[in-house]
Design an enzyme around this catalytic site. Structure first.
Site, PDB file in Angstrom:
ATOM      1  N   ASP A   1      16.368 -16.789  13.948  1.00 17.32           N
ATOM      2  CA  ASP A   1      17.087 -16.238  15.086  1.00 17.32           C
ATOM      3  C   ASP A   1      16.825 -14.725  15.169  1.00 17.32           C
ATOM      4  O   ASP A   1      16.435 -14.116  14.171  1.00 17.32           O
ATOM      5  CB  ASP A   1      18.583 -16.530  14.833  1.00 17.32           C
ATOM      6  CG  ASP A   1      19.494 -15.902  15.843  1.00 17.32           C
ATOM      7  OD1 ASP A   1      19.142 -15.874  17.033  1.00 17.32           O
ATOM      8  OD2 ASP A   1      20.591 -15.454  15.425  1.00 17.32           O
TER       9      ASP A   1
ATOM     10  N   ASP B   1      19.068 -12.072  17.227  1.00 18.86           N
ATOM     11  CA  ASP B   1      20.239 -11.182  17.235  1.00 18.86           C
ATOM     12  C   ASP B   1      21.126 -11.426  16.026  1.00 18.86           C
ATOM     13  O   ASP B   1      21.534 -12.559  15.764  1.00 18.86           O
ATOM     14  CB  ASP B   1      21.047 -11.384  18.522  1.00 18.86           C
ATOM     15  CG  ASP B   1      20.216 -11.038  19.750  1.00 18.86           C
ATOM     16  OD1 ASP B   1      19.422 -10.097  19.655  1.00 18.86           O
ATOM     17  OD2 ASP B   1      20.364 -11.718  20.775  1.00 18.86           O
TER      18      ASP B   1
ATOM     19  N   ASP C   1      22.854 -16.562  12.508  1.00 21.77           N
ATOM     20  CA  ASP C   1      24.158 -15.997  12.143  1.00 21.77           C
ATOM     21  C   ASP C   1      25.310 -16.645  12.907  1.00 21.77           C
ATOM     22  O   ASP C   1      26.474 -16.418  12.582  1.00 21.77           O
ATOM     23  CB  ASP C   1      24.183 -14.481  12.399  1.00 21.77           C
ATOM     24  CG  ASP C   1      23.966 -14.146  13.855  1.00 21.77           C
ATOM     25  OD1 ASP C   1      23.134 -14.819  14.509  1.00 21.77           O
ATOM     26  OD2 ASP C   1      24.625 -13.223  14.365  1.00 21.77           O
TER      27      ASP C   1
HETATM   28 MG   LIG Z   1      22.163 -14.543  16.362  1.00 22.55          MG
END
Ligand SMILES: [Mg+2]
Length: 184
Positions: A6, A8, A137
């Site tokens: 991922d 961000d 996240d």
């Molecule tokens: Mg993310």
């Protein structure tokens, strides 16, 4: 082993970029630091500031100017050199895609190099992508496939600590977490 990473909050410091921009625009308004925040979506933490949050995230150069999460670029470059590992970057652009889509490509080119733009998968639904591991996240990664074939390994952040049934890693310990999966 195919690994999706991922952007961000994993490769790019989204939180840091937001706080910096918010401080610049609204120096008087208090912010809840990530340390004490259990909410993944910044906007839900500041419902009264929704329009300001939206303006920052949708502004030109917001994604482009995000700093790399310390160690992320080196980790990804090292990972991709390992035998048996294929790395792709898998990111969901904002619904307000005008800047975020193109700036995600620019960010990858700037930080990882031009050849990496071939490794970008932009999708709102990561569950339909085939891979062994997704490093993300977001506490919960949902989509049309209820049981995706990847294992969600959390990139450790304060706002995902309530999840206790998933493996987690940082760019300091990723080898210890991931390399045993490679051997098995
Ligand atoms: Mg993310």
């Amino acid at each position: 082993m195919r690994i999706l990473i991922d952007m961000d909050g994993v490769l790019a410091d989204f939180e840091g970029g937001f706080v910096k921009e918010f401080r610049k625009r609204y120096p008087q308004v208090p912010l809840v630091p990530a340390q004490g925040r259990s909410e993944f979506y910044i906007i839900r933490k500041y419902p009264h500031l929704e329009e300001s949050v939206r303006q920052i995230l949708n502004s030109e150069d917001f994604f482009l100017n995000l700093e790399a999460v310390p160690g992320s670029v080196e980790a990804v470059q090292e990972m991709t050199r390992l035998d048996g590992i294929e790395v792709f970057i898998c990111s969901s652009p904002l619904d307000e895609y005008r800047h975020s889509v193109v700036e995600k490509y620019m960010w990858v080119e700037n930080h990882l190099g031009r050849e990496w733009i071939k490794k970008i998968i932009l999708t709102k639904d990561k569950t339909i992508i085939n891979a062994d591991i997704l490093i993300d996240d977001r506490p919960q990664v949902d989509g049309v496939v209820k049981e995706p074939n990847w294992e969600h390994v959390l990139y450790d952040q304060p706002y995902n600590h309530m999840i206790t049934n998933k493996r987690r890693l940082t760019w300091n310990n990723w080898r210890e977490v991931l390399l045993p999966s490679l051997a098995s």
